[in-house]
Design an enzyme around this catalytic site. Structure first.
Site, PDB file in Angstrom:
ATOM      1  N   SER A  21      -0.266   6.851   1.926  1.00 16.32           N
ATOM      2  CA  SER A  21      -0.507   5.497   1.427  1.00 16.32           C
ATOM      3  C   SER A  21      -1.333   5.565   0.147  1.00 16.32           C
ATOM      4  O   SER A  21      -1.738   6.644  -0.300  1.00 16.32           O
ATOM      5  CB  SER A  21      -1.222   4.664   2.491  1.00 16.32           C
ATOM      6  OG  SER A  21      -2.490   5.219   2.785  1.00 16.32           O
ATOM      7  N   TYR A  22      -1.615   4.413  -0.432  1.00 20.05           N
ATOM      8  CA  TYR A  22      -2.315   4.354  -1.720  1.00 20.05           C
ATOM      9  C   TYR A  22      -3.666   5.060  -1.608  1.00 20.05           C
ATOM     10  O   TYR A  22      -4.475   4.746  -0.738  1.00 20.05           O
ATOM     11  CB  TYR A  22      -2.505   2.898  -2.128  1.00 20.05           C
ATOM     12  CG  TYR A  22      -3.049   2.723  -3.525  1.00 20.05           C
ATOM     13  CD1 TYR A  22      -2.340   3.192  -4.623  1.00 20.05           C
ATOM     14  CD2 TYR A  22      -4.267   2.091  -3.741  1.00 20.05           C
ATOM     15  CE1 TYR A  22      -2.834   3.033  -5.906  1.00 20.05           C
ATOM     16  CE2 TYR A  22      -4.763   1.921  -5.018  1.00 20.05           C
ATOM     17  CZ  TYR A  22      -4.040   2.398  -6.091  1.00 20.05           C
ATOM     18  OH  TYR A  22      -4.533   2.243  -7.365  1.00 20.05           O
ATOM     19  N   PRO A  23      -3.927   6.046  -2.491  1.00 27.45           N
ATOM     20  CA  PRO A  23      -5.117   6.888  -2.311  1.00 27.45           C
ATOM     21  C   PRO A  23      -6.398   6.341  -2.929  1.00 27.45           C
ATOM     22  O   PRO A  23      -7.422   7.009  -2.883  1.00 27.45           O
ATOM     23  CB  PRO A  23      -4.708   8.201  -3.003  1.00 27.45           C
ATOM     24  CG  PRO A  23      -3.797   7.757  -4.098  1.00 27.45           C
ATOM     25  CD  PRO A  23      -3.060   6.559  -3.573  1.00 27.45           C
ATOM     26  N   SER A  51       0.813  -1.218   0.000  1.00 31.42           N
ATOM     27  CA  SER A  51       0.000   0.000   0.000  1.00 31.42           C
ATOM     28  C   SER A  51       0.843   1.263   0.000  1.00 31.42           C
ATOM     29  O   SER A  51       0.337   2.343  -0.260  1.00 31.42           O
ATOM     30  CB  SER A  51      -0.938   0.012   1.207  1.00 31.42           C
ATOM     31  OG  SER A  51      -0.203  -0.085   2.403  1.00 31.42           O
TER      32      SER A  51
END
Length: 989
Positions: free
Chosen positions: A375-377, A171
């Site tokens: 982190s991954y949006p 992530s």
């Protein structure tokens, strides 16, 4: 034993670079040969140690007792989707009716800018023994993983046969997360891949069909649409527009109403007691006393829409004079801290707090992720895993000067930390959006990124805080028969509200209410009757639009912003400076048009159902095939209904746009009295849009195709008919041998028009071209030249019934890895079954059909009818349709009926008796000319009678075995050297 060579493929160059940095920082690793090879940079690193691949693949952590092994890591990246899906050239805009796109074959292609990446991956795969896919961990990322896997398998099939393809789950691109991913490698989630493919195929077929339908229709009927270009339709785009138009319609149809209400207030002394002294004076109808703090009470009835009734109640209250305290209650009240941040909530809060549009937000958030700040949006998850280490992340913020550091320090002391609440959603792929590293916001150069990072940090710290605590009191007064209520709030502990300021507030505006005894009497400071009017709602805001799309399943967390941007790019809606949406005339007209047909395509129901079906595929509960069939069948029914009632779309658009040719200022006259109108029998004018050719002589009137669109306009009927695009010259058609008599259409009596372009010509009827007659093969959503018409008596009509229906898939294209459909065609030389793939590399598959047939046609599977399917040749993956032959009288053997419905692939008697040849890959099928073969086929005949090429049984045998003119032909009636239809013994019926 040599180390395993692992090819690592990331979705973006920044992620590949971050991976290479992590691999290079591993203990004992040796980076080397970092270089750019054409389309992407390639990083190489030796001796990267992690658990052996043969111990992985389940997506679970490898046991600690498993020793690490060295690997050589080759890392590179792509740029999103590698492949694209589209229809072949046979299903171009002008080559088929849009309805055929619901069943047309779909080609997987690599665009020109992606072909170097595809070649690079194939080359890198050849020297690799394993493949690790580092694509984004959502459904779309899983589909891209499948595309990369497919390309790499072309370069190295052993990756598949030896099961050496792995999927990394991560992530963030931080070192700890990447190393953890190397110990928990799994496989590609095939269910996710199937779900994305199902949605993509549905959207392609439905979107392309409706886009072509409405674009071609509006271009033929209204001014301005020729230059506007594509009028697109999208299964997600249209419901998004529907929300905007629905709010606009509520505003437009809103009728204001007068209402009346009562308001009361009391005042407090400095000690908190109620001002209730004898020094009050009544000033008209209002009690006034200016001492102390005012407390406002709301009428329990809120409002009435009848003035006499309200006045009577108001007079009774004035007469009563004093109010009685009937209730005073107090209770603790908490304002809950927010749940962990998911993509949709981030979009809503960024729009509300930061005034940042959803599309710009996702772009900037993606950049923050690539730089390692967050982190991954793109995630739907609103809950943290139990193993998430909150204390370590919060401790990292203690070193940051300012409010982040101060609040983080307080959070870790005095038992202020509390585990975050769990939301409802979890995509089981990514954690909620959190800060990935602690930095001062000022250190981020981009101001938009800085704001987004601050929002993410504040939201995360608020999630780890305690709820705000307060005490709410409620006071109820009764005067005459009416009750008035006031609410007050005293905040005791702000907690998470401290870090979330200035965006989050908690107040009723009245503070603590006075402590008065129940039953005590209070004289109101003021008591007034006010009038007002109801007001319409505001235009829909981006926050409301995102919430509606999310609630109704329109798009995904990753695509909602894209759909909102699309309706603005397509000029269906406009977004103002307050991030509110106003529909345009075109957006309103399209929604009104489809709604008038009975199918409310702007409603979310159809899309919500499709998304639910895709979720079932992703969960492994259904297959792609079982989902697509019924959904596409439903949309096909809607599409056919729209075609049948297309005049309703015309009527809706006509309320907002001028009809074709009605605005003379946009056109110049090329020639008056050009051709005959079939409606009034008058003469029509040839016009061209301004910016095209200037007025000139008749001979110059049509030269060149660089100008605007041409049309025929009848001043008597006030009707215009658009001419075909991409032509150089148009002429009124006349009968052969009589240059003064117009050649007219037997259907509508309009004079035909001859169109010429680069030496080629064809004819159209202006009326039929604009409004194709369905009973003669027309389709309202596509062009209709005379070559598509199936009128039985018109000499110009050379169409065939069912010519756009696929009879079977092309075996030649299938063997070469392409997709092509074989359909029925008709030309001056007769009927044939040929492949739809044309162009420079035209497919050579063709079956010439016998000329003894007066008519040949193909029928579709209307309303589920499968009688025209060949059960012998069809299977689950292939549909073969039968063909209907109507024979000429006396032209076939007597055991044939006048009509025959059969399959040309498996009917051996038909192929043998009428010499139908099915081509094979190593055989060219030219059609022979001349009377020798009854006109079937085209070949080359020597003067000596031997045929060196052709379709006959003896083709290729040379002079000795070939058939000359008339050789091998025998009438079954008299045994003469001719076909039965030319037999002199024929008896006319």
């Amino acid at each position: 034993m040599p180390p395993v060579i692992v090819l690592n493929v990331a979705e973006k160059p920044s992620v590949a670079r971050a991976l290479a940095e992590v691999f290079g920082s591993s203990p004992g690793s040796r980076p080397r040969n970092n270089h750019r090879s054409g389309p992407a940079q390639i990083f190489e690193c030796e001796n990267v140690c992690f658990p052996p691949l043969y111990q992985q693949g389940q997506g679970r952590p490898v046991p600690n007792n498993v020793r690490d092994e060295p690997h050589t890591m080759i890392t590179t990246s792509i740029r999103g989707h590698l492949a694209s899906q589209d229809f072949g050239p046979a299903h171009g805009w002008s080559r088929c009716p849009p309805v055929t796109l619901f069943e047309a074959p779909i080609n997987t292609e690599y665009s020109e800018d992606m072909q170097p990446l595809e070649r690079m991956l194939r080359d890198l795969a050849k020297k690799s023994t394993a493949l690790i896919l580092w694509l984004d961990c959502d459904r779309e990322g899983e589909a891209i993983s499948d595309e990369v896997r497919t390309v790499c398998l072309k370069g190295n099939p052993r990756l598949g046969t030896q099961n050496q393809i792995y999927r990394a789950r991560f992530s963030t691109v931080l070192q700890g997360e990447i190393r953890k991913a190397l110990r928990t490698l799994g496989r590609v989630n095939e269910n996710f891949v199937q779900a994305v493919q199902a949605r993509s195929e549905h959207d392609l077929r439905v979107g392309a069909a409706f886009t072509r339908f409405q674009t071609l229709r509006l271009q033929k009927k209204f001014d301005g649409f020729q230059e506007r270009g594509v009028v697109s339709y999208g299964p997600c785009q249209f419901p998004t527009l529907g929300f905007v138009v629905e709010r606009w319609a509520r505003i437009e149809t809103f009728v204001r109403e007068n209402f009346w209400s009562l308001e009361m207030s009391i005042r407090l002394n400095a000690d908190g007691s109620v001002v209730n002294g004898s020094g009050q004076t009544q000033n008209g109808n209002v009690y006034s006393n200016q001492q102390g703090r005012a407390i406002h009470l709301n009428w329990k009835r809120v409002r009435l829409y009848d003035r006499p009734t309200t006045t009577a109640i108001y007079d009774a209250c004035l007469e009563a004079g004093e109010a009685v305290v009937t209730s005073l209650t107090g209770r603790p009240k908490n304002k809950w801290r927010p749940v962990p941040l998911a993509t949709v909530e981030l979009q809503k809060r960024a729009s509300k707090y930061l005034r940042i549009g959803s599309d710009e937000l996702m772009h900037k958030a993606e950049e923050l992720y690539n730089q390692g700040f967050i982190s991954y949006p793109r995630t739907e998850t609103e809950k943290f895993r139990p193993e998430f280490n909150h204390h370590t992340l919060i401790q990292s913020f203690e070193a940051v000067a300012g409010e982040f550091g101060d609040y983080a320090s307080r959070l870790l002391t005095n038992n202020n930390f509390q585990n975050p609440r769990a939301g409802q959603n979890d995509d089981n792929a990514h954690p909620p959006i959190t800060p990935a590293k602690a930095v001062p916001p000022e250190s981020i150069a981009d101001p938009i990124q800085r704001k987004i990072y601050s929002l993410v940090v504040k939201h995360y710290l608020a999630c780890c805080s305690r709820d705000a605590v307060g005490r709410e009191t409620e006071l109820t007064l009764k005067i005459a028969s009416e009750e008035f209520v006031a609410k007050g709030l005293m905040i005791l502990e702000r907690n998470w509200l401290e870090i979330y300021q200035p965006w989050e507030r908690w107040s009723t505006g009245q503070g603590e209410l006075p402590k008065v005894a129940v039953g005590s009497r209070i004289t109101p400071t003021s008591l007034t009757m006010k009038d007002g009017q109801t007001s319409p709602p505001q235009l829909i805001s981006e926050v409301e639009l995102i919430a509606l799309m999310d609630r109704n399943g329109i798009g995904t967390d990753a695509t909602i912003a894209q759909h909102i941007t699309t309706i603005c790019d397509r000029n269906y809606a406009e977004k103002d400076g307050n991030l509110r949406f106003q529909p345009t005339k075109l957006g309103i007209a399209l929604v009104e048009g489809y709604n008038s047909m009975g199918y409310q395509l702007n409603k979310p129901d159809l899309r919500r159902h499709m998304e639910a079906e895709c979720s079932a595929v992703a969960a492994g509960q259904k297959s792609k095939e079982t989902v697509l069939g019924p959904v596409l069948a439903k949309m096909l029914e809607v599409f056919k209904k729209a075609n049948e009632e297309v005049v309703k779309l015309d009527e809706a658009v006509a309320r907002h746009f001028s009809k074709l040719g009605s605005n003379n200022s946009q056109y110049i006259l090329l020639q008056a009295n050009f051709s005959l109108c079939g409606t009034c029998n008058g003469m029509m004018m040839l016009k061209q849009q301004s910016g095209g050719a200037a007025q000139g002589s008749n001979r110059q009137r049509n030269q060149g195709n660089s100008g605007g669109s041409k049309l025929l306009h009848c001043p008597t009927c006030s009707q215009a008919h658009l001419m075909p695009r991409y032509h150089q010259e148009v002429y009124p058609a006349v009968k052969p041998g009589n240059q003064r008599e117009p050649l007219t259409c037997p259907i509508c009596q309009f004079q035909l028009i001859k169109c010429e372009n680069d030496g080629k010509n064809y004819h159209i009827c202006p009326k039929c071209f604009s409004d194709p007659p369905e009973n003669h093969g027309g389709d309202s959503s596509t062009d209709f030249p005379c070559s598509k018409c199936i009128h039985p008596t018109c000499s110009m009509a050379t169409g065939t019934r069912g010519e756009h229906i696929e009879v079977f898939s092309c075996p030649f294209c299938l063997s070469s890895g392409n997709t092509g459909s074989v359909s029925l065609k008709r030309s001056a030389t007769g009927y044939r079954l040929s492949c739809s793939n044309g162009g420079r590399d035209r497919c050579q598959f063709v079956i010439w059909l016998p000329k003894v047939a007066r008519d040949i046609s193909v029928e579709d599977n209307t309303e589920g009818n499968t009688n025209n399917q060949c059960r012998n040749c069809s299977n689950q993956n292939r549909l073969v349709r039968k063909i209907k032959f109507i024979w000429k009288m006396g032209s076939v053997p007597p055991h044939y009926d006048r009509e025959l419905i059969t399959c040309v692939l498996c009917d051996e008697n038909l192929k043998r008796e009428l010499e139908i040849r099915i081509p094979s890959m190593n055989q060219v099928q030219p059609r022979r000319t001349g009377s020798a073969g009854g006109g079937r086929g085209r070949g080359s005949n020597d003067r000596g009678g031997g045929r060196t090429s052709g379709r006959g049984r003896n083709a290729g045998r040379g002079d000795g075995g070939g058939r000359g003119a008339g050789a091998g032909i025998e009438c079954y009636k008299c045994k003469g050297p001719h076909y039965a239809n030319a037999c002199p013994n024929n008896q006319r019926r």
